[in-house]
Design an enzyme around this catalytic site. Sequence first.
Site, short mmCIF file in Angstrom:
data_model
loop_
_atom_site.label_atom_id
_atom_site.label_comp_id
_atom_site.label_asym_id
_atom_site.label_seq_id
_atom_site.Cartn_x
_atom_site.Cartn_y
_atom_site.Cartn_z
N ASN A 133 0.82 -1.21 0.00
CA ASN A 133 0.00 0.00 0.00
C ASN A 133 0.86 1.25 0.00
OD1 ASN A 133 -2.70 -1.01 0.07
ND2 ASN A 133 -2.17 -1.84 2.08
N GLY A 134 1.99 1.13 0.67
CA GLY A 134 2.83 2.32 0.85
C GLY A 134 3.80 2.56 -0.29
N ASP A 178 2.65 -3.86 13.00
CA ASP A 178 2.05 -4.23 11.72
C ASP A 178 2.49 -5.63 11.32
OD1 ASP A 178 0.47 -3.85 9.49
OD2 ASP A 178 2.02 -2.82 8.35
P1 ATP Z 1 1.75 -3.04 3.18
O1 ATP Z 1 2.21 -1.96 2.28
O2 ATP Z 1 0.29 -3.04 3.41
O3 ATP Z 1 2.55 -3.10 4.44
P2 ATP Z 1 3.30 -5.24 2.13
O4 ATP Z 1 4.01 -5.60 3.39
O5 ATP Z 1 2.94 -6.39 1.22
O6 ATP Z 1 1.99 -4.44 2.42
P3 ATP Z 1 5.71 -4.03 1.18
O7 ATP Z 1 6.32 -4.04 2.52
O8 ATP Z 1 5.91 -2.86 0.31
O9 ATP Z 1 4.14 -4.22 1.30
O10 ATP Z 1 6.23 -5.34 0.44
C1 ATP Z 1 5.66 -5.75 -0.80
C2 ATP Z 1 6.17 -7.14 -1.15
O11 ATP Z 1 7.53 -7.05 -1.52
C3 ATP Z 1 6.15 -8.15 0.00
O12 ATP Z 1 4.90 -8.78 0.11
C4 ATP Z 1 7.23 -9.12 -0.45
O13 ATP Z 1 6.71 -10.02 -1.37
C5 ATP Z 1 8.24 -8.21 -1.16
N1 ATP Z 1 9.36 -7.82 -0.28
C6 ATP Z 1 9.37 -6.83 0.64
N2 ATP Z 1 10.57 -6.72 1.24
C7 ATP Z 1 11.36 -7.67 0.69
C8 ATP Z 1 12.72 -8.10 0.88
N3 ATP Z 1 13.49 -7.51 1.79
N4 ATP Z 1 13.18 -9.13 0.16
C9 ATP Z 1 12.37 -9.74 -0.74
N5 ATP Z 1 11.09 -9.41 -0.99
C10 ATP Z 1 10.57 -8.38 -0.29
#
Ligand code: ATP
Length: 355
Positions: free
Chosen positions: A81-82, A193
Site C-alpha cells: 500500500n505504501g 504491523d
Molecule cells: P503493506 O504496504 O500493506 O505493508 P506489504 O508488506 O505487502 O503491504 P511491502 O512491505 O511494500 O508491502 O512489500 C511488498 C512485497 O515485496 C512483499 O509482500 C514481499 O513479497 C516483497 N518484499 C518486501 N521486502 C522484501 C525483501 N526484503 N526481500 C524480498 N522481498 C521483499
Amino acid sequence: MRKGGFSNNLNLKLNLPKEDQSIATFLTQSGTFKDGDLLVNRDGVRIVSQSEVEAPPPIKPTDDQLSLADIDIIKVIGKGNGGTVQLVQHKWTAQFFALKVIQMKIEESHRKQIAQELKINQSAQCPYVVVCYQSFYDNGSIYIILEYMDGGSLADFLKKVKKIEEPYLAALCKQVLKGLSYLHHERHIIHRDLKPSNLLINHRGEVKITDFGVSAIMENTYEEANTFVGTYNYMSPERIVGEGYDNKSDIWSLGLILLECATGKFPYSPPGQDGGWVNFYELMEAIVEGEPPSAPADQFTPEFCSFISACVQTDPKNRLSARELLEHPFIKMYEDKDIDLSSYFNDAGSPLATF
Ligand code: ATP
Ligand code: MG
C-alpha cells in the site's frame, strides 16, 4: 537519482591507511579476504571487529556502505500500500538487496524525526530480523535498502502452498518468536504491523521480521492526514478501539497469522463466503466484540490449539509474551525433529523469487 535528505554520507568508506589498500592478506576456506578490519567475501565488503572473523554474525555493514549510485535496479518484486519493493544489485560486489521506495511528502520540520525513526531499523542486529542497510529521504520518497529475502513473504508462500502443516509452522514460528523476543525484550520495539507480508523467507530456511518502525512512520504521518493506509485485519482489539497497547498487541497478530497458515484462511472470514467482509466495520466489530478465534480441536494437536489460545486473547494481559511462547509445548514438541524449512521453502511450487 540524486542523493539527499537525511543521510549525507552514503558512500562506501574503507578508511584504510594508503599502504594497506591492497586487499591481499589472507584467503580463508570460505573465500573470504580479511585485511585488518576490512572483510571481503561473496556478501560484499564490510568493516568488522577482530572477534567477528571466525564466526560472522548476521551481515551488518556500517552506515556508510551503500549508495543508490552504486546499485543497479533489476526488477520490481513487490508492491504494498505504501510503495514498491525492487530487487537491486550492488555494482561491484554483485550482492543483491531489496530497495523499498515509499512515496511520501514529508514536511521539512518532520524530516529529522522520521530520519531518527528510520535509524531504529538500521540498528537492529538479530538473525531473525531483516537487516536494514540504509535509509534516506530524497525528493518526496523514502528509500530503504534491505536485506534481500529470496523466498519473498509468508503471504506469497501461503498463496502457493495454501496451508502449512504443524511441524513446519512450529519451526517457522520459533524464528518469528526469536525475532519478536529480540524486538520486544531487548530493543523495546513494538512492531505494530505484523502480518504475513511482513514475514520474509529465504532458501536457507530462514524466517525474518521486516517493516517494524516503518508502520510507526506511516501511521504518524497518515494520522495527520486522517487516513490510515494498510490492513486492520491483524490488528489487536485494544489497538482498534484506540486504547493503549504494548508488546502483546504483536502477539495477537502472531496468533492470527499462525491460525491463517494452519487453516488456509483468515480466521475472521465469514463462513461460506470467499469475498471476505462486505463491511469493514463488521470485521472490526467481530475482532473487538466477538469471541476470539481458535484452532479446531479435531484438526490440530492440543499443543497447537493451546498455543493459539495463548496468543489470541481479547485481554492483552492474558496473552503470553514472546519469551514465554518460546517455551510453549507447541514449539518444544517439534524441536528435536530436525524440521528442514530450507527444503520445504525450496520445494514448494515455483522457484523462489530470484532474478
Ligand atoms: P503493506 O504496504 O500493506 O505493508 P506489504 O508488506 O505487502 O503491504 P511491502 O512491505 O511494500 O508491502 O512489500 C511488498 C512485497 O515485496 C512483499 O509482500 C514481499 O513479497 C516483497 N518484499 C518486501 N521486502 C522484501 C525483501 N526484503 N526481500 C524480498 N522481498 C521483499
Ligand atoms: Mg511490508
